[in-house]
Write a protein that holds these residues in place. Structure first.
Motif, PDB file in Angstrom:
ATOM      1  N   SER A  18       0.863  -1.189   0.000  1.00 28.01           N
ATOM      2  CA  SER A  18       0.000   0.000   0.000  1.00 28.01           C
ATOM      3  C   SER A  18       0.892   1.229   0.000  1.00 28.01           C
ATOM      4  N   GLY A  19       0.255   2.370  -0.216  1.00 32.16           N
ATOM      5  CA  GLY A  19       0.994   3.624  -0.122  1.00 32.16           C
ATOM      6  C   GLY A  19       1.480   3.836   1.301  1.00 32.16           C
ATOM      7  N   TYR A  20       0.699   3.378   2.243  1.00 34.16           N
ATOM      8  CA  TYR A  20       1.100   3.531   3.645  1.00 34.16           C
ATOM      9  C   TYR A  20       2.375   2.718   3.914  1.00 34.16           C
ATOM     10  N   HIS A  21       2.422   1.490   3.372  1.00 35.04           N
ATOM     11  CA  HIS A  21       3.646   0.687   3.509  1.00 35.04           C
ATOM     12  C   HIS A  21       4.832   1.397   2.835  1.00 35.04           C
TER      13      HIS A  21
ATOM     14  N   VAL B  33       2.309  17.406   4.040  1.00 33.95           N
ATOM     15  CA  VAL B  33       2.405  16.041   3.501  1.00 33.95           C
ATOM     16  C   VAL B  33       1.523  15.075   4.287  1.00 33.95           C
ATOM     17  N   HIS B  34       1.152  13.995   3.618  1.00 35.82           N
ATOM     18  CA  HIS B  34       0.206  13.010   4.150  1.00 35.82           C
ATOM     19  C   HIS B  34       0.732  12.320   5.416  1.00 35.82           C
ATOM     20  N   ALA B  35      -0.203  11.871   6.251  1.00 36.41           N
ATOM     21  CA  ALA B  35       0.139  11.208   7.514  1.00 36.41           C
ATOM     22  C   ALA B  35       1.121  10.048   7.323  1.00 36.41           C
TER      23      ALA B  35
ATOM     24  N   VAL C   1       8.917  12.186  -4.081  1.00 37.05           N
ATOM     25  CA  VAL C   1       7.608  12.741  -4.459  1.00 37.05           C
ATOM     26  C   VAL C   1       6.548  11.642  -4.395  1.00 37.05           C
ATOM     27  N   ASP C   2       5.465  11.916  -3.699  1.00 38.22           N
ATOM     28  CA  ASP C   2       4.332  10.991  -3.602  1.00 38.22           C
ATOM     29  C   ASP C   2       3.253  11.451  -4.587  1.00 38.22           C
ATOM     30  N   GLU C   3       2.967  10.614  -5.568  1.00 39.25           N
ATOM     31  CA  GLU C   3       1.998  10.950  -6.630  1.00 39.25           C
ATOM     32  C   GLU C   3       0.656  10.226  -6.415  1.00 39.25           C
ATOM     33  N   ALA C   4       0.361   9.870  -5.164  1.00 39.01           N
ATOM     34  CA  ALA C   4      -0.849   9.084  -4.886  1.00 39.01           C
ATOM     35  C   ALA C   4      -2.091   9.629  -5.617  1.00 39.01           C
ATOM     36  N   HIS C   5      -2.257  10.953  -5.598  1.00 42.47           N
ATOM     37  CA  HIS C   5      -3.487  11.526  -6.159  1.00 42.47           C
ATOM     38  C   HIS C   5      -3.335  11.947  -7.620  1.00 42.47           C
ATOM     39  N   ALA C   6      -2.144  11.777  -8.176  1.00 47.44           N
ATOM     40  CA  ALA C   6      -1.914  12.208  -9.553  1.00 47.44           C
ATOM     41  C   ALA C   6      -1.729  11.026 -10.503  1.00 47.44           C
TER      42      ALA C   6
ATOM     43  N   GLY D  97      -4.405   2.296  -5.279  1.00 50.02           N
ATOM     44  CA  GLY D  97      -5.725   2.214  -4.652  1.00 50.02           C
ATOM     45  C   GLY D  97      -6.667   3.349  -5.054  1.00 50.02           C
ATOM     46  N   LYS D  98      -6.189   4.250  -5.890  1.00 52.30           N
ATOM     47  CA  LYS D  98      -7.032   5.387  -6.257  1.00 52.30           C
ATOM     48  C   LYS D  98      -7.385   5.256  -7.752  1.00 52.30           C
ATOM     49  N   ALA D  99      -6.753   6.063  -8.623  1.00 55.61           N
ATOM     50  CA  ALA D  99      -7.167   6.031 -10.034  1.00 55.61           C
ATOM     51  C   ALA D  99      -6.955   4.665 -10.689  1.00 55.61           C
TER      52      ALA D  99
HETATM   53  N1  PMP Z   1      -0.018   9.030   0.099  1.00 53.59           N
HETATM   54  C1  PMP Z   1      -1.011   9.924   0.019  1.00 53.59           C
HETATM   55  C2  PMP Z   1      -0.707  11.308  -0.431  1.00 53.59           C
HETATM   56  C3  PMP Z   1      -2.318   9.535   0.340  1.00 53.59           C
HETATM   57  O1  PMP Z   1      -3.323  10.406   0.263  1.00 53.59           O
HETATM   58  C4  PMP Z   1      -2.559   8.208   0.750  1.00 53.59           C
HETATM   59  C5  PMP Z   1      -3.939   7.670   1.104  1.00 53.59           C
HETATM   60  N2  PMP Z   1      -5.008   8.437   0.958  1.00 53.59           N
HETATM   61  C6  PMP Z   1      -1.480   7.337   0.846  1.00 53.59           C
HETATM   62  C7  PMP Z   1      -0.227   7.765   0.496  1.00 53.59           C
HETATM   63  C8  PMP Z   1      -1.674   5.938   1.322  1.00 53.59           C
HETATM   64  O2  PMP Z   1      -1.936   5.099   0.261  1.00 53.59           O
HETATM   65  P1  PMP Z   1      -2.701   3.710   0.503  1.00 53.59           P
HETATM   66  O3  PMP Z   1      -4.144   4.066   0.642  1.00 53.59           O
HETATM   67  O4  PMP Z   1      -2.374   2.915  -0.691  1.00 53.59           O
HETATM   68  O5  PMP Z   1      -2.145   3.143   1.769  1.00 53.59           O
END
Ligand code: PMP
Length: 384
Positions: free
Chosen positions: A108-111, A133-135, A207-212, A241-243
């Motif tokens: 996951s992005g969290y990992h 920046v994200h949690a 750079v985290d591109e989660a939303h892009a 997990g998004k787009a």
């Molecule tokens: N990075 C950003 C910027 C996010 O917004 C999120 C989740 N909303 C994550 C990482 C975590 O990604 P994941 O949901 O795949 O754990």
């Protein structure tokens, strides 16, 4: 007071401040959700291209599955027996799409964010992170041995001053940011960050591109593609997990970084890999990502329409993307506004502290490509 009484008291305080959270018992029905018998258009999903909600894609993918290639579990970490061919195929595809030496996927992005930063930094590292920046990035920084300074949101002049001030005293500085910020929806000037990092031999860029990812760039590779700087970003991370309508995350990077992470990254080493069937689905979706330009363009159009309408109603929004906040101020005000829109049939959620700074509670419209112009017009009418 014992620990349970303390918990109870803290929860009561959250309730009083309008910051109490609970899991909504949602039923999904296409573009709509049903909550407590109320049917609403979903304006809070991260299915930005509307792909998770597209039955024809799922049908076509299911036709590729047989009992022999359907693996519901990796059954172990990738370093043990969990490294199925699907993992390597997806990483090969990512490296090819991005034109990088290599790629590595995570659960996951969290990992990704909690694993990469602790792996690549030590006590001689300074992390300079954007204030918003994200949690998951904050947690990654906390788990690392690095020293961290947060610079004001998108204030690259301050970031540059901090780099200049500290680069001599550290082995390396890592600049950490998002491309589209998850709560404000504004877009970072990645090229300016690249120029900053290139002025010093010991500065790296994360750079985290989660939303892009999926949404921006001609092939949907993100803002780094749009801004032409994929190859200049040391740690280019995104999520599925998004787009991409799946689960998991990636980094595209140099080969040495990939090998280093495989040896050092605890959230990769000590977890069961994603189910191979899920990885195969991600690969299948990514193979089609360049084809979805129409969806990307439509999303951009409806996002502009909503932003302009909000501005005309007197709501200033920092958004430059499909994530559009309507800042209400106090948590209670955001909760009331969200309730009102939900009553009118729009599933919009309040975002409150600690997710956003105190006093900036908001509604967060998260637009998706399966919303129509007409949906957006109805939404605009419903907003006071
Ligand atoms: N990075 C950003 C910027 C996010 O917004 C999120 C989740 N909303 C994550 C990482 C975590 O990604 P994941 O949901 O795949 O754990």
């Amino acid at each position: 007071m014992n620990i349970l009484e303390t918990m109870h008291e803290e929860l009561e305080t959250l309730k009083r401040k309008g910051n109490f959270r609970s899991l909504p018992p949602l039923v999904h029905d296409g573009r709509e959700v049903i909550l407590n018998e109320r049917r609403m258009l979903n304006l809070s999903s991260n299915d930005y291209l509307g792909l998770a909600n597209e039955p024809s894609l799922r049908e076509a993918f299911i036709r590729t599955l047989t009992p022999r290639n359907f693996f519901p579990s990796a059954s172990s970490s990738r370093l043990l027996t969990g490294n199925f061919t699907a993992c390597e195929e997806l990483e090969g595809r990512l490296a090819e799409m991005f034109g990088t030496e290599s790629a590595l996927i995570f659960n996951s992005g969290y990992h990704a964010n909690t694993g990469i930063l602790p792996a690549v930094s030590d006590a001689q590292t300074l992390i300079l992170a954007d204030k918003l920046v994200h949690a998951s990035l904050i947690d990654g920084i906390r788990l690392s041995a690095a020293k961290c300074i947060r610079y004001r949101h998108n204030d690259l002049a301050q970031a540059a001053r901090l780099v200049e001030q500290h680069h001599d005293a550290y082995r390396q500085i890592i600049l950490v940011t998002e491309s589209i910020f998850s709560m404000d929806g504004d877009v970072n000037d990645l090229r300016a960050l690249v120029r900053l990092k290139q002025s010093y031999p010991n500065v790296l860029l994360y750079v985290d591109e989660a939303h892009a990812f999926g949404v921006r760039g001609a092939n949907g590779l993100g803002c780094a593609e749009e801004q032409g700087c994929i190859g200049q970003i040391d740690f280019l991370v995104g999520t599925f997990g998004k787009a991409a309508a799946s689960a998991g995350a990636y980094i595209v990077c140099r080969k040495v970084v990939r090998e280093y992470l495989i040896n050092k990254m605890r959230t990769l080493i000590f977890t069961t890999a994603l189910p191979p069937v899920n990885i195969a689905w991600t690969s299948w979706v990514l193979g089609r990502l360049p084809e979805f330009s129409d969806r990307r363009e439509h999303l951009s159009r409806i996002s502009s329409t909503l932003k302009q309408a909000l501005a005309a109603k007197g709501y200033d929004s920092p958004s430059e993307s499909h994530i559009i906040p309507l800042i209400a101020g106090a948590s209670e005000a955001a909760v009331l506004k969200a309730d009102e829109l939900q009553r009118k049939g729009f599933y919009v959620l309040p975002v409150r502290p600690p997710t956003v700074p105190e006093g900036t509670s908001r509604l967060r419209f998260s637009l998706t490509a399966d919303l129509t112009e007409h949906d957006i017009e109805r939404l605009i009418e419903a907003i006071d």
